[in-house]
Design a protein around this motif. Structure first.
Motif, PDB file in Angstrom:
ATOM      1  N   UNK A 333      -0.465 -10.893  34.072  1.00 27.24           N
ATOM      2  CA  UNK A 333      -0.546 -12.349  33.899  1.00 27.24           C
ATOM      3  C   UNK A 333      -1.910 -12.735  33.341  1.00 27.24           C
ATOM      4  N   UNK A 334      -2.961 -12.126  33.900  1.00 26.56           N
ATOM      5  CA  UNK A 334      -4.323 -12.462  33.466  1.00 26.56           C
ATOM      6  C   UNK A 334      -4.594 -12.002  32.038  1.00 26.56           C
ATOM      7  N   UNK A 335      -4.135 -10.788  31.696  1.00 28.79           N
ATOM      8  CA  UNK A 335      -4.492 -10.199  30.407  1.00 28.79           C
ATOM      9  C   UNK A 335      -3.594 -10.646  29.259  1.00 28.79           C
ATOM     10  N   UNK A 336      -2.305 -10.811  29.517  1.00 25.49           N
ATOM     11  CA  UNK A 336      -1.354 -10.934  28.410  1.00 25.49           C
ATOM     12  C   UNK A 336      -0.603 -12.262  28.332  1.00 25.49           C
ATOM     13  N   UNK A 337      -0.465 -12.981  29.433  1.00 25.22           N
ATOM     14  CA  UNK A 337       0.501 -14.093  29.441  1.00 25.22           C
ATOM     15  C   UNK A 337      -0.064 -15.400  28.910  1.00 25.22           C
ATOM     16  N   UNK A 338      -1.382 -15.608  29.045  1.00 24.39           N
ATOM     17  CA  UNK A 338      -1.941 -16.911  28.704  1.00 24.39           C
ATOM     18  C   UNK A 338      -1.486 -18.007  29.642  1.00 24.39           C
ATOM     19  N   UNK A 339      -1.145 -17.634  30.873  1.00 26.27           N
ATOM     20  CA  UNK A 339      -0.613 -18.600  31.827  1.00 26.27           C
ATOM     21  C   UNK A 339      -1.722 -19.443  32.431  1.00 26.27           C
ATOM     22  N   UNK A 340      -1.345 -20.645  32.873  1.00 25.95           N
ATOM     23  CA  UNK A 340      -2.273 -21.528  33.569  1.00 25.95           C
ATOM     24  C   UNK A 340      -2.157 -21.381  35.075  1.00 25.95           C
ATOM     25  N   UNK A 341      -1.035 -20.833  35.562  1.00 25.83           N
ATOM     26  CA  UNK A 341      -0.852 -20.654  37.000  1.00 25.83           C
ATOM     27  C   UNK A 341       0.210 -19.594  37.234  1.00 25.83           C
ATOM     28  N   UNK A 342       0.211 -19.067  38.458  1.00 28.80           N
ATOM     29  CA  UNK A 342       1.188 -18.058  38.860  1.00 28.80           C
ATOM     30  C   UNK A 342       1.561 -18.301  40.315  1.00 28.80           C
ATOM     31  N   UNK A 343       2.763 -17.867  40.664  1.00 26.76           N
ATOM     32  CA  UNK A 343       3.256 -17.995  42.035  1.00 26.76           C
ATOM     33  C   UNK A 343       3.843 -16.654  42.449  1.00 26.76           C
ATOM     34  N   UNK A 344       3.425 -16.160  43.604  1.00 26.75           N
ATOM     35  CA  UNK A 344       3.955 -14.911  44.160  1.00 26.75           C
ATOM     36  C   UNK A 344       4.608 -15.235  45.497  1.00 26.75           C
ATOM     37  N   UNK A 345       5.875 -14.901  45.615  1.00 29.32           N
ATOM     38  CA  UNK A 345       6.618 -15.124  46.860  1.00 29.32           C
ATOM     39  C   UNK A 345       7.119 -13.777  47.371  1.00 29.32           C
ATOM     40  N   UNK A 346       6.821 -13.482  48.620  1.00 29.92           N
ATOM     41  CA  UNK A 346       7.241 -12.226  49.246  1.00 29.92           C
ATOM     42  C   UNK A 346       7.943 -12.577  50.553  1.00 29.92           C
ATOM     43  N   UNK A 347       9.132 -12.041  50.735  1.00 29.38           N
ATOM     44  CA  UNK A 347       9.904 -12.326  51.941  1.00 29.38           C
ATOM     45  C   UNK A 347      10.698 -11.092  52.330  1.00 29.38           C
ATOM     46  N   UNK A 348      11.069 -11.058  53.582  1.00 29.17           N
ATOM     47  CA  UNK A 348      11.907  -9.971  54.077  1.00 29.17           C
ATOM     48  C   UNK A 348      13.237 -10.538  54.516  1.00 29.17           C
ATOM     49  N   UNK A 349      14.313  -9.982  53.977  1.00 29.37           N
ATOM     50  CA  UNK A 349      15.664 -10.381  54.342  1.00 29.37           C
ATOM     51  C   UNK A 349      16.419  -9.144  54.804  1.00 29.37           C
ATOM     52  N   UNK A 350      16.607  -9.038  56.101  1.00 29.86           N
ATOM     53  CA  UNK A 350      17.292  -7.869  56.632  1.00 29.86           C
ATOM     54  C   UNK A 350      16.487  -6.610  56.381  1.00 29.86           C
ATOM     55  N   UNK A 351      17.094  -5.677  55.659  1.00 30.21           N
ATOM     56  CA  UNK A 351      16.426  -4.411  55.374  1.00 30.21           C
ATOM     57  C   UNK A 351      15.861  -4.367  53.963  1.00 30.21           C
TER      58      UNK A 351
END
Length: 407
Positions: A333-351
């Motif tokens: 994202x930092x090197x190639x995307x030219x993005x202004x923001x990013x969102x990372x979502x991590x969750x556990x569902x069952x296994x």
């Protein structure tokens, strides 16, 4: 109130699935008629030549239903007519064809007729006066049920039938879907042996990917030690030799060489720490997955929002993989995307441990472009996980990862 909306949404989903099933039921009806013609022609010897093509058409329609129901494709039809007719999969497809062209068609027709009748009859009191008396005969499921309506009372009775149609769909829509999809789920699924063989092939490919990922990781560590740490230690050795030679005749030069040797040793130590962290980051053991990922978000080159909902701990190898996936993704994202923001979502569902990384950059990410995406895929597949990337030109980019993490 939430339950009511969920029920209404389930009814809309059921209606949509019934309409989809009606489409394949229409195709099944056409193919059933065609196979019947081929059977009749085969009685006089002409239709035998048409059997292979008829079975290929049958497989094409069955595969369309398999795609709709997310059922595995068993592969091509056997080339020889006798082998095709004796094939278990073909026989199961013929049984499905008969059921889906009859019962599936009837259920699908009900699924589309009920909502249309509901809309027509519930709104009937508002427009029945616009119809000429000769056409003012309402219907229920497309069949006339009343005599001509001449007053509001009759129109309200018609509206009541529309309400009954809506109640029918809300109450029995999901059950109709199960009835319509049962033949496809049970008759079009590959035999147990076929499923097992496909699983063996999948696991063989996963094992190969794991070995490739392991070899690539060893090469990366070797390059880091050879190109970085080893060169620093060689420089330290050379500088210490220069100090030994200059300590008596030129103490000032010896002190300068010692300073350089100390700097080189500190750089070598720093690179060794970096290599050790790349093998298994100690921050995972110290702060857990949530804390480690929060550190990645804080050091990201673009503003990054981190949402982690992972109760308890996963296996160390799974957490390490999740950490490296997010680190590589944010680096891209930092090197190639030219993005202004990013969102990372991590969750556990069952296994399953689920990761989602979104950015609002320019998109167009390609695994063959050398941005580390192929390495991410290999690392994930080594754990029998799933990796999907959606990055249309112009953005945004969404990366989704599923990793098994035990129950």
């Amino acid at each position: 109130m939430t339950r009511v909306w969920q029920r209404l949404w389930a009814s809309l989903d059921a209606a949509a699935r019934l309409v989809g099933g009606l489409g394949t039921a229409l195709l099944a009806t056409v193919v059933l008629v065609w196979i019947g013609v081929v059977v009749l022609l085969s009685c006089v010897g002409v239709g035998i030549l048409l059997v292979p093509s008829a079975l290929r058409v049958l497989r094409a329609v069955a595969n369309r239903e398999r795609a709709r129901l997310d059922v595995l494709d068993p592969g091509p039809v056997p080339r020889e007519a006798r082998a095709a007719v004796r094939d278990v999969v073909v026989r199961r497809e013929l049984a499905w064809l008969l059921l889906h062209a009859t019962a599936g068609f009837a259920v699908g027709f009900t699924g589309i007729a009920m909502p249309l009748t509901m809309v027509q009859n519930t709104t009937y009191p508002f427009w029945y006066r616009l119809l000429p008396p000769v056409d003012n005969t309402p219907s229920f499921i497309f069949w006339d049920i009343f005599c001509d309506v001449t007053d509001l009372t009759g129109a309200l009775v018609v509206a009541l039938t529309g309400v009954l149609c809506g109640a029918f769909i809300v109450a029995l829509g999901p059950a109709l879907v199960r009835v319509q999809e049962w033949p496809g789920l049970h008759l079009l699924a590959p035999p147990a042996g076929t499923d097992l063989s496909l699983r063996v092939v999948e696991l063989t490919a996963t094992r190969a990917a794991a070995l490739d990922a392991h070899a690539a990781e060893l090469r990366r560590i070797e390059r880091s030690l050879h190109d970085g740490t080893q060169n620093r230690l060689v420089a330290v050795n050379v500088l210490l030799g220069a100090v030994r030679r200059a300590v008596d005749r030129d103490p000032a030069a010896a002190r300068a060489a010692l300073d350089l040797a100390q700097d080189a040793s500190e750089q070598a130590l720093s690179e060794l720490r970096a290599v050790a962290r790349s093998i298994l980051p100690p921050v995972l053991a110290d702060r857990g997955l949530a804390g480690a990922l929060a550190g990645l978000a804080g050091s990201c080159g673009v503003p990054c929002e981190m949402v982690v909902d992972v109760p308890g701990r996963c296996a160390a190898s799974v957490e390490a993989t999740a950490y490296f996936v997010v680190a590589e993704a944010l680096s891209n994202v930092t090197k190639h995307s030219g993005a202004a923001s990013a969102v990372v979502a991590v969750a556990r569902e069952g296994d399953r441990l689920l990761l989602r990384i979104d950015d609002d950059g320019r998109g167009g990410a390609d695994e063959s472009g050398g941005s580390g995406l192929s390495g991410i895929r290999r690392r994930i597949e080594a754990f029998d996980g799933r990796f999907t990337l959606d990055s249309p030109p112009g953005g945004p980019t969404t990366m989704q990862v599923e990793l098994p993490c035990g129950s």
